[in-house]
Design a protein around this motif. Structure first.
Motif, PDB file in Angstrom:
ATOM      1  N   ALA A  72       0.822  -1.213   0.000  1.00  0.00           N
ATOM      2  CA  ALA A  72       0.000   0.000   0.000  1.00  0.00           C
ATOM      3  C   ALA A  72       0.852   1.257   0.000  1.00  0.00           C
ATOM      4  O   ALA A  72       0.572   2.212  -0.737  1.00  0.00           O
ATOM      5  CB  ALA A  72      -0.941  -0.011   1.207  1.00  0.00           C
ATOM      6  N   MET A  73       1.904   1.271   0.818  1.00  0.00           N
ATOM      7  CA  MET A  73       2.763   2.455   0.900  1.00  0.00           C
ATOM      8  C   MET A  73       3.537   2.680  -0.399  1.00  0.00           C
ATOM      9  O   MET A  73       3.657   3.816  -0.859  1.00  0.00           O
ATOM     10  CB  MET A  73       3.727   2.327   2.083  1.00  0.00           C
ATOM     11  CG  MET A  73       3.056   2.420   3.429  1.00  0.00           C
ATOM     12  SD  MET A  73       2.184   4.002   3.698  1.00  0.00           S
ATOM     13  CE  MET A  73       3.545   5.139   3.724  1.00  0.00           C
ATOM     14  N   VAL A  74       4.067   1.627  -0.976  1.00  0.00           N
ATOM     15  CA  VAL A  74       4.804   1.761  -2.236  1.00  0.00           C
ATOM     16  C   VAL A  74       3.889   2.326  -3.321  1.00  0.00           C
ATOM     17  O   VAL A  74       4.259   3.245  -4.060  1.00  0.00           O
ATOM     18  CB  VAL A  74       5.424   0.404  -2.671  1.00  0.00           C
ATOM     19  CG1 VAL A  74       5.917   0.453  -4.103  1.00  0.00           C
ATOM     20  CG2 VAL A  74       6.552   0.021  -1.725  1.00  0.00           C
ATOM     21  N   PHE A  75       2.666   1.796  -3.400  1.00  0.00           N
ATOM     22  CA  PHE A  75       1.712   2.305  -4.381  1.00  0.00           C
ATOM     23  C   PHE A  75       1.411   3.779  -4.104  1.00  0.00           C
ATOM     24  O   PHE A  75       1.453   4.614  -5.011  1.00  0.00           O
ATOM     25  CB  PHE A  75       0.422   1.490  -4.353  1.00  0.00           C
ATOM     26  CG  PHE A  75      -0.626   2.015  -5.291  1.00  0.00           C
ATOM     27  CD1 PHE A  75      -0.617   1.648  -6.623  1.00  0.00           C
ATOM     28  CD2 PHE A  75      -1.612   2.889  -4.844  1.00  0.00           C
ATOM     29  CE1 PHE A  75      -1.584   2.140  -7.499  1.00  0.00           C
ATOM     30  CE2 PHE A  75      -2.568   3.387  -5.705  1.00  0.00           C
ATOM     31  CZ  PHE A  75      -2.561   3.016  -7.036  1.00  0.00           C
ATOM     32  N   GLY A  76       1.085   4.093  -2.851  1.00  0.00           N
ATOM     33  CA  GLY A  76       0.731   5.468  -2.492  1.00  0.00           C
ATOM     34  C   GLY A  76       1.839   6.461  -2.793  1.00  0.00           C
ATOM     35  O   GLY A  76       1.591   7.531  -3.358  1.00  0.00           O
ATOM     36  N   LEU A  77       3.059   6.099  -2.454  1.00  0.00           N
ATOM     37  CA  LEU A  77       4.183   7.015  -2.683  1.00  0.00           C
ATOM     38  C   LEU A  77       4.538   7.147  -4.159  1.00  0.00           C
ATOM     39  O   LEU A  77       5.125   8.141  -4.571  1.00  0.00           O
ATOM     40  CB  LEU A  77       5.395   6.564  -1.867  1.00  0.00           C
ATOM     41  CG  LEU A  77       5.218   6.713  -0.355  1.00  0.00           C
ATOM     42  CD1 LEU A  77       6.372   6.051   0.388  1.00  0.00           C
ATOM     43  CD2 LEU A  77       5.097   8.181   0.037  1.00  0.00           C
ATOM     44  N   SER A  78       4.157   6.151  -4.954  1.00  0.00           N
ATOM     45  CA  SER A  78       4.418   6.250  -6.397  1.00  0.00           C
ATOM     46  C   SER A  78       3.383   7.132  -7.100  1.00  0.00           C
ATOM     47  O   SER A  78       3.631   7.623  -8.196  1.00  0.00           O
ATOM     48  CB  SER A  78       4.428   4.855  -7.037  1.00  0.00           C
ATOM     49  OG  SER A  78       3.122   4.316  -7.113  1.00  0.00           O
TER      50      SER A  78
END
Length: 77
Positions: free
Chosen positions: A43-49
């Motif tokens: 979730a964090m990787v997606f959000g930060l991308s």
């Protein structure tokens, strides 16, 4: 909007969100569930991308109970 308003959205809709996304991590941006993920990292990787840091929140959809569980061991004397 800010992550605070997204967190408030999660709290206000927690029961409904847990029912729909139980066991998943949801990414909320501008009071909209953008995605559901199997891990916090995903979730964090997606959000930060996709979004600026600090502009969204990720919440785990699990029922929480604040009642402590106490386990007693039996001691033989």
């Amino acid at each position: 909007m800010t992550y605070k308003s997204d967190y408030d959205f999660f709290i206000q809709n927690k029961a409904e969100l847990i029912e729909k996304y139980f066991g998943q991590f949801i990414l909320i941006k501008d009071q909209v569930v953008v995605g559901a993920f199997s891990s916090l990292t995903e979730a964090m990787v997606f959000g930060l991308s996709k979004f600026e840091k600090g502009s969204f929140t990720v919440e785990e959809c699990v029922a929480s109970s604040f009642e402590p569980q106490v386990f007693h061991s039996r001691v033989m004397l």
